[in-house]
Design an enzyme around this catalytic site. Structure first.
Site, PDB file in Angstrom:
ATOM      1  N   GLU A 130      37.802  43.348  43.152  1.00  0.00           N
ATOM      2  CA  GLU A 130      38.247  43.062  44.510  1.00  0.00           C
ATOM      3  C   GLU A 130      38.529  41.573  44.670  1.00  0.00           C
ATOM      4  O   GLU A 130      37.823  40.727  44.124  1.00  0.00           O
ATOM      5  CB  GLU A 130      37.205  43.496  45.549  1.00  0.00           C
ATOM      6  N   GLU A 148      28.315  51.964  48.659  1.00  0.00           N
ATOM      7  CA  GLU A 148      29.651  51.576  48.163  1.00  0.00           C
ATOM      8  C   GLU A 148      29.442  50.543  47.060  1.00  0.00           C
ATOM      9  O   GLU A 148      28.629  49.623  47.214  1.00  0.00           O
ATOM     10  CB  GLU A 148      30.473  50.972  49.315  1.00  0.00           C
TER      11      GLU A 148
HETATM   12  C1  LIG Z   1      41.090  49.689  50.476  1.00  0.00           C
HETATM   13  O1  LIG Z   1      40.351  48.737  49.841  1.00  0.00           O
HETATM   14  C2  LIG Z   1      39.675  47.810  50.638  1.00  0.00           C
HETATM   15  C3  LIG Z   1      39.048  46.851  49.729  1.00  0.00           C
HETATM   16  O2  LIG Z   1      37.952  47.405  49.067  1.00  0.00           O
HETATM   17  C4  LIG Z   1      38.709  48.533  51.527  1.00  0.00           C
HETATM   18  O3  LIG Z   1      37.902  47.646  52.257  1.00  0.00           O
HETATM   19  C5  LIG Z   1      39.497  49.418  52.402  1.00  0.00           C
HETATM   20  O4  LIG Z   1      38.654  50.109  53.271  1.00  0.00           O
HETATM   21  C6  LIG Z   1      40.312  50.350  51.575  1.00  0.00           C
HETATM   22  N1  LIG Z   1      41.189  51.129  52.380  1.00  0.00           N
HETATM   23  C7  LIG Z   1      40.980  52.412  52.571  1.00  0.00           C
HETATM   24  C8  LIG Z   1      41.973  53.124  53.402  1.00  0.00           C
HETATM   25  O5  LIG Z   1      40.060  53.011  52.102  1.00  0.00           O
END
Ligand SMILES: *[C@@H]1O[C@H](CO)[C@@H](O)[C@H](O)[C@H]1NC(C)=O
Ligand SMILES: *[C@@H]1O[C@H](CO)[C@@H](O)[C@H](O)[C@H]1NC(C)=O
Ligand SMILES: *[C@@H]1O[C@H](CO)[C@@H](O)[C@H](O)[C@H]1NC(C)=O
Length: 319
Positions: free
Chosen positions: A141, A136
């Site tokens: 962020e 990832e």
């Molecule tokens: C949305 O973004 C956050 C921040 O990066 C992440 O940790 C989270 O898993 C994300 N939500 C989804 C549903 O992917």
């Protein structure tokens, strides 16, 4: 495709043409205005980070104008009109995932505005399933309006970063393994003088984030909208870019103690906005300066989310 390695190999045959030498890339995908609606999909899934969010599907996003494209802008926003029932679902918002996967190369994000407000946790990042095997990469962020931006990698075990690196940002955690340090990842804080996140980023008209991925390193750059030294190929979203002209990155993730090629494969690009949850919620009572509790604030103050939106000019992908 012209990776640094293949260009260097080619250059041994072209020594008299030094302009060919360098990490040059050609555009392979481009997102402007309606492309975002065609090449990303809204995912109405549960937030794995436990946010006070309700990720909507395409029909709902369209009906509520939560996603909107003009010829040269794309907007994705949260609901900013509804008071939520404490026992019902969270605030309507978006999780956009690119239909295509992208591997080594360059991505440029020209962003005019990012979601701001107490309780907001916006992100632009990339990954693939089954997480975290393909890795990832977090590009944009942060939470609760707290600048500066933070970049991060999250990986399977066996990937860490040297404390000292040729980059302008500040390393704040160096083990990228998701199974240690509460999945903080290996993080780099952007230079605090740069308006890289939240209200300061927005007041300055945004800027450009860029990522370069190779099999031996990952680099992340940022240029403010008002920076007079934005590389011309970045500013223009040109069809060719040369990262050798981009200067020292804000974040460098080298292969010193991490086999980048084995910890990262092709990724979807994700653009999402959640509220509270594991990060924004846990630090909300601390130094955020935000009122009430995070969940109560999100439930009861819809107008506070009027600026909880992304506005993109373009994303360009190069290989
Ligand atoms: C949305 O973004 C956050 C921040 O990066 C992440 O940790 C989270 O898993 C994300 N939500 C989804 C549903 O992917
Ligand atoms: C939808 O949102 C866009 C972007 O903010 C705005 O320009 C447009 O007027 C909105 N459309 C409606 C029908 O409200
Ligand atoms: C690490 O990357 C450098 C160039 O960035 C390369 O020369 C070297 O071979 C790589 N080492 C490993 C173990 O892959």
């Amino acid at each position: 495709m012209t990776s640094g390695i293949s260009v260097r190999r080619l250059s041994t045959f072209l020594l008299l043409i030094p302009a060919v030498f360098g990490a040059t890339y050609n555009v392979v995908d481009s997102f402007i205005g309606p492309d975002f609606l065609n090449k990303f999909s809204l995912q109405a899934i549960a937030d794995p980070t436990h946010g006070r969010v309700n990720y909507v599907d395409t029909a709902t996003a369209t009906a509520q104008n939560l996603t909107f494209a003009s010829a040269d802008h794309f907007v994705a926003r949260a609901d900013s009109t509804t008071v939520l029932s404490a026992s019902g679902p969270g605030r309507n918002s978006f999780r956009l995932q690119s239909n295509s996967l992208y591997g080594n190369g360059v991505q440029i994000f020209n962003i005019n505005h990012m979601p701001e407000g107490c309780g907001t946790w916006p992100a632009v990042w990339s990954y693939a399933e089954p997480w975290p095997t393909p890795g990832e990469i977090d590009i944009v962020e942060g939470v609760n309006n707290q600048a500066p931006n933070q970049a991060a990698l999250h990986t399977t075990p066996g990937c860490s970063m040297p404390a000292s690196r040729d980059m302008t940002g500040t390393p704040t955690a160096n083990d990228c393994d998701t199974s240690v340090n509460g999945n903080s990842g290996c993080t780099v804080q952007f230079t605090s003088s740069l308006r890289s996140f939240g209200p300061a980023f927005n007041a300055n008209g945004g800027g450009w984030f860029a990522v370069e991925r190779t099999s031996t390193f990952i680099k992340i750059w940022f240029w403010e909208r008002s920076d007079s030294n934005v590389p011309v190929d970045v500013r223009g979203g040109n069809s060719n870019v040369d990262t050798d002209n981009w200067g020292t990155p804000i974040a460098l993730f080298p292969n010193t103690s991490c086999n980048i090629a084995s910890h990262f494969s092709s990724h979807h690009i994700i653009i999402n906005l959640t509220f509270c949850g594991d990060w924004a919620g846990s630090v909300y009572p601390g130094t955020s300066g935000c009122p009430s509790t995070c969940v109560d604030f999100v439930n009861n103050n819809p107008a506070a989310f009027a600026n909880a939106y992304f506005d993109f000019s373009f994303i360009k992908v190069y290989a």
